[in-house]
Design a protein around this motif. Structure first.
Motif, PDB file in Angstrom:
ATOM      1  N   TRP A 110     -21.424  -5.145  -8.673  1.00  0.00           N
ATOM      2  CA  TRP A 110     -21.682  -5.987  -9.859  1.00  0.00           C
ATOM      3  C   TRP A 110     -22.589  -7.159  -9.508  1.00  0.00           C
ATOM      4  N   MET A 111     -22.403  -7.756  -8.337  1.00  0.00           N
ATOM      5  CA  MET A 111     -23.283  -8.847  -7.927  1.00  0.00           C
ATOM      6  C   MET A 111     -24.714  -8.358  -7.734  1.00  0.00           C
ATOM      7  N   THR A 131     -14.128  -1.825 -13.924  1.00  0.00           N
ATOM      8  CA  THR A 131     -13.335  -2.978 -13.496  1.00  0.00           C
ATOM      9  C   THR A 131     -11.880  -2.817 -13.907  1.00  0.00           C
ATOM     10  N   CYS A 137     -16.811 -10.098 -12.327  1.00  0.00           N
ATOM     11  CA  CYS A 137     -16.865 -10.640 -10.968  1.00  0.00           C
ATOM     12  C   CYS A 137     -15.790 -11.693 -10.754  1.00  0.00           C
ATOM     13  N   LEU A 155     -21.753 -18.210  -8.374  1.00  0.00           N
ATOM     14  CA  LEU A 155     -22.156 -17.307  -9.449  1.00  0.00           C
ATOM     15  C   LEU A 155     -22.975 -18.046 -10.496  1.00  0.00           C
ATOM     16  N   LEU A 165     -17.081  -5.202  -6.637  1.00  0.00           N
ATOM     17  CA  LEU A 165     -17.562  -6.570  -6.808  1.00  0.00           C
ATOM     18  C   LEU A 165     -18.970  -6.727  -6.233  1.00  0.00           C
ATOM     19  N   THR A 166     -19.215  -6.137  -5.071  1.00  0.00           N
ATOM     20  CA  THR A 166     -20.554  -6.190  -4.473  1.00  0.00           C
ATOM     21  C   THR A 166     -21.580  -5.502  -5.362  1.00  0.00           C
ATOM     22  N   CYS A 170     -20.512 -11.246 -15.205  1.00  0.00           N
ATOM     23  CA  CYS A 170     -19.932 -12.495 -14.693  1.00  0.00           C
ATOM     24  C   CYS A 170     -18.422 -12.506 -14.872  1.00  0.00           C
TER      25      CYS A 170
END
Length: 282
Positions: free
Chosen positions: A220-221, A70, A178, A31, A217-218, A175
């Protein structure tokens, strides 16, 4: 039955992946590399891409409510995992408090960063020079009239120009979320390993919410990558990523590693501490 079998297979593979030492020990490094070198992608991405539009649906519906999504998914996963492990209510609330602590950290960071930005920045009002009285050398650059009594929010609402130092709050919360999601879902593989084979197929809701956490999570990335590639802002984005990393480091690598109790929520691995559960059940 086919959907159930697919859910079991996918969640088993993802549980092994997120429970591996490779992800648990090195995800923050990956990250960090993404935040540092992600802006270099701006040289290759197209400015006509749909993700180059700041009014895109994903930005409007998800980016401004990152912590809310989240909180819902990670809190639901922790609740179902604690219920499946048959934790007493006191231990359940202690594990859920990790979500609340991160929320308080994000709320405090927003307030502090907003105050610092208002104190370090200045608001300017653009003024178009008079073509009859100004020469061509001055007409190329509009004059700016200073407004010292404006905050950043009020300045931008008035369609004026704000100049000053800032920290990207979008990168910070992306960040932080994640890193938190990886920490919370990494214990699911251990939960499956300690569950009896006949009981694994009965934890469908827990598997489903675990899969939703991985999907979130995917997402947010992906949003993090889009912001870095299409809207690079150096060094404000890197500062935001650094603050998100420090928040995760201070909580999951610092405070949560102390002796679990009412003064410390403990790590997600506390779901499987037999002595800890017996202590709270007495």
């Amino acid at each position: 039955m086919l959907l159930t079998a697919a859910l079991v297979f996918v969640t088993d593979v993802l549980a092994r992946l997120f429970g591996s030492n490779l992800v648990k020990r090195h995800f923050h490094l990956m990250l960090s590399a993404l935040v540092l070198f992600g802006p270099l992608l701006s040289f290759w991405v197209s400015k006509y891409s749909i993700f180059a539009n700041s009014n895109h649906y994903l930005y409007r519906k998800f980016l401004k409510s990152t912590w809310g999504w989240t909180c819902i998914f990670s809190g639901s996963f922790t609740l179902l995992l604690s219920t499946s492990a048959r934790h007493p209510p006191s231990l359940l609330l202690r594990h859920l408090s990790r979500v609340g602590v991160v929320g308080l950290l994000w709320w405090g960071s927003q307030r502090i960063l907003t105050l610092l930005e208002d104190a370090a920045g200045t608001c300017y009002e653009p003024i178009t020079p008079d073509q009859d009285t100004q020469g061509t050398a001055f007409s190329a650059q509009p004059l700016l009239l200073l407004h010292e009594d404006q905050t950043k929010a009020s300045c931008l609402r008035a369609n004026m120009v704000w100049r000053g130092y800032e920290v990207s709050q979008d990168i910070l919360i992306l960040c932080l979320c994640c890193l938190q999601l990886v920490e919370e879902v990494s214990v699911f593989g251990r939960h499956l390993a300690q569950t009896k084979p006949l009981q694994r197929s009965s934890c469908g809701p827990l598997r489903f919410i675990f899969l939703l956490c991985v999907v979130l999570l995917t997402l947010w990335m992906f949003l993090l990558l889009c912001l870095l590639a299409h809207f690079p802002k150096f060094p404000s984005q890197q500062l935001g990523g650094a603050l998100g990393y420090l928040g995760w480091r201070g909580l999951y690598q610092g405070w949560y590693r102390l002796k679990p109790g009412w003064g410390c929520p403990g790590l997600p691995e506390g779901h499987f501490s037999v002595t800890d559960i017996q202590k709270h059940s007495q």
